[in-house]
Design an enzyme around this catalytic site. Structure first.
Site, PDB file in Angstrom:
ATOM      1  N   LYS A  47      10.618   1.849   0.549  1.00  0.00           N
ATOM      2  CA  LYS A  47      10.515   2.827   0.912  1.00  0.00           C
ATOM      3  C   LYS A  47       9.830   3.738   1.922  1.00  0.00           C
ATOM      4  O   LYS A  47       9.652   4.594   2.163  1.00  0.00           O
ATOM      5  CB  LYS A  47      10.722   3.924  -0.051  1.00  0.00           C
ATOM      6  CG  LYS A  47      11.496   3.282  -1.160  1.00  0.00           C
ATOM      7  CD  LYS A  47      11.684   4.226  -2.245  1.00  0.00           C
ATOM      8  CE  LYS A  47      12.602   3.283  -3.572  1.00  0.00           C
ATOM      9  NZ  LYS A  47      12.779   3.848  -4.892  1.00  0.00           N
ATOM     10  N   ASP A 106      -1.430  -5.043   3.848  1.00  0.00           N
ATOM     11  CA  ASP A 106      -2.088  -5.522   2.655  1.00  0.00           C
ATOM     12  C   ASP A 106      -2.958  -7.396   3.050  1.00  0.00           C
ATOM     13  O   ASP A 106      -3.287  -7.818   3.500  1.00  0.00           O
ATOM     14  CB  ASP A 106      -1.950  -4.898   1.155  1.00  0.00           C
ATOM     15  CG  ASP A 106      -2.385  -4.883   0.119  1.00  0.00           C
ATOM     16  OD1 ASP A 106      -2.980  -6.179  -0.601  1.00  0.00           O
ATOM     17  OD2 ASP A 106      -2.316  -3.854  -0.519  1.00  0.00           O
TER      18      ASP A 106
HETATM   19  P1  5GP Z   1       1.298  -6.658   1.095  1.00  0.00           P
HETATM   20  O1  5GP Z   1       2.657  -7.728   0.878  1.00  0.00           O
HETATM   21  O2  5GP Z   1       0.888  -6.923   2.333  1.00  0.00           O
HETATM   22  O3  5GP Z   1       0.503  -6.965   0.335  1.00  0.00           O
HETATM   23  O4  5GP Z   1       1.923  -5.221   0.943  1.00  0.00           O
HETATM   24  C1  5GP Z   1       2.721  -4.649   1.912  1.00  0.00           C
HETATM   25  C2  5GP Z   1       3.045  -3.396   0.539  1.00  0.00           C
HETATM   26  O5  5GP Z   1       2.315  -3.260  -0.508  1.00  0.00           O
HETATM   27  C3  5GP Z   1       3.512  -2.238   1.055  1.00  0.00           C
HETATM   28  O6  5GP Z   1       4.530  -2.137   1.586  1.00  0.00           O
HETATM   29  C4  5GP Z   1       2.768  -1.606  -0.232  1.00  0.00           C
HETATM   30  O7  5GP Z   1       4.172  -0.772  -0.162  1.00  0.00           O
HETATM   31  C5  5GP Z   1       2.494  -1.714  -0.841  1.00  0.00           C
HETATM   32  N1  5GP Z   1       1.020  -1.432  -0.956  1.00  0.00           N
HETATM   33  C6  5GP Z   1      -0.148  -2.275  -0.775  1.00  0.00           C
HETATM   34  N2  5GP Z   1      -0.864  -1.255  -0.860  1.00  0.00           N
HETATM   35  C7  5GP Z   1      -0.795  -0.293  -0.888  1.00  0.00           C
HETATM   36  C8  5GP Z   1      -1.362   0.804  -1.543  1.00  0.00           C
HETATM   37  O8  5GP Z   1      -2.929   0.666  -1.683  1.00  0.00           O
HETATM   38  N3  5GP Z   1      -1.001   1.743  -2.517  1.00  0.00           N
HETATM   39  C9  5GP Z   1       0.368   1.843  -2.537  1.00  0.00           C
HETATM   40  N4  5GP Z   1       1.287   2.960  -2.456  1.00  0.00           N
HETATM   41  N5  5GP Z   1       1.011   0.656  -1.784  1.00  0.00           N
HETATM   42  C10 5GP Z   1       0.103  -0.592  -1.320  1.00  0.00           C
END
Ligand code: 5GP
Ligand code: MG
Length: 189
Positions: A47, A106
């Site tokens: 979302k 992230d």
């Molecule tokens: P990744 O798969 O790159 O680790 O992270 C992608 C998803 O993780 C993002 O779409 C988000 O939903 C969540 N996410 C990663 N880091 C953060 C953060 O610092 N804050 C929040 N609210 N969501 C995060």
């Protein structure tokens, strides 16, 4: 950058509403310039990307279509052991120009996973746009084709980004105070 907020749950505003307004205009211009006459399919990862995505598409002037996917990878601020695709696209992307939007890159796992799944479906092109990027947190190599803001490796909320489903409606992106997740004060200021 570096502005204070009256909301005690936010230690610092990293990206102001004004910064976001400007950044989304630039993304829309990038879409206009690169996809004119190509009827791209713009995909929002639910979302978290909703406010960012909605702002961008409201500023795109070329013909385009939208679709959605949902990929759950976090509970609170803890990474899930088995992340999963909860909602998939409604249509084929074979032969389409596809641009995928997320609130944040992230670990890179979400974008890398979607890239792997979508590539097998043979789009003509596949690009990734992130509102913000925590490059220091990568677990797999991934570089967005367009990123708006590089941010430090902190848990951020606002403009779509949540903590336990709260804070998505903040008009800015800010660092969440550790007191929130230490005390689990989900709905109180
Ligand atoms: P990744 O798969 O790159 O680790 O992270 C992608 C998803 O993780 C993002 O779409 C988000 O939903 C969540 N996410 C990663 N880091 C953060 C953060 O610092 N804050 C929040 N609210 N969501 C995060
Ligand atoms: Mg997300």
């Amino acid at each position: 950058m570096n502005k204070q907020t009256k909301d005690k749950r936010i230690t610092k505003i990293l990206i102001s509403a004004k910064d976001l307004e400007l950044a989304t205009t630039k993304v829309a211009q990038w879409i206009d310039k690169n996809y004119k006459g190509k009827n791209p399919l713009l995909v929002s990862i639910l979302k978290g990307s909703i406010p960012f995505f909605a702002k961008v598409i409201s500023k795109v002037t070329i013909d385009m279509e939208i679709d959605f996917v949902a990929y759950k990878s976090y509970t609170g601020k803890n990474k899930m052991e088995h992340p999963k695709m909860e909602i998939d696209l409604k249509q084929s992307i074979k032969g389409r120009h596809v641009v995928v939007f997320d609130d944040i890159c992230d670990s890179g796992l979400t974008f890398a996973f979607i890239k792997k799944v979508f590539t097998k479906r043979h789009p003509t092109s596949l690009k990734f746009v992130s509102m913000c990027d925590k490059k220091a947190a990568r677990q797999v190599p991934f570089k967005s084709d367009y990123n708006c803001f590089d941010i430090p490796n902190e848990w951020v909320v606002g403009f779509g980004l949540d903590y336990n489903e709260c804070f998505r409606n903040l008009p800015y992106v800010g660092i969440l105070s550790p007191s929130v997740y230490q005390k689990q004060t989900k709905h109180k200021k």
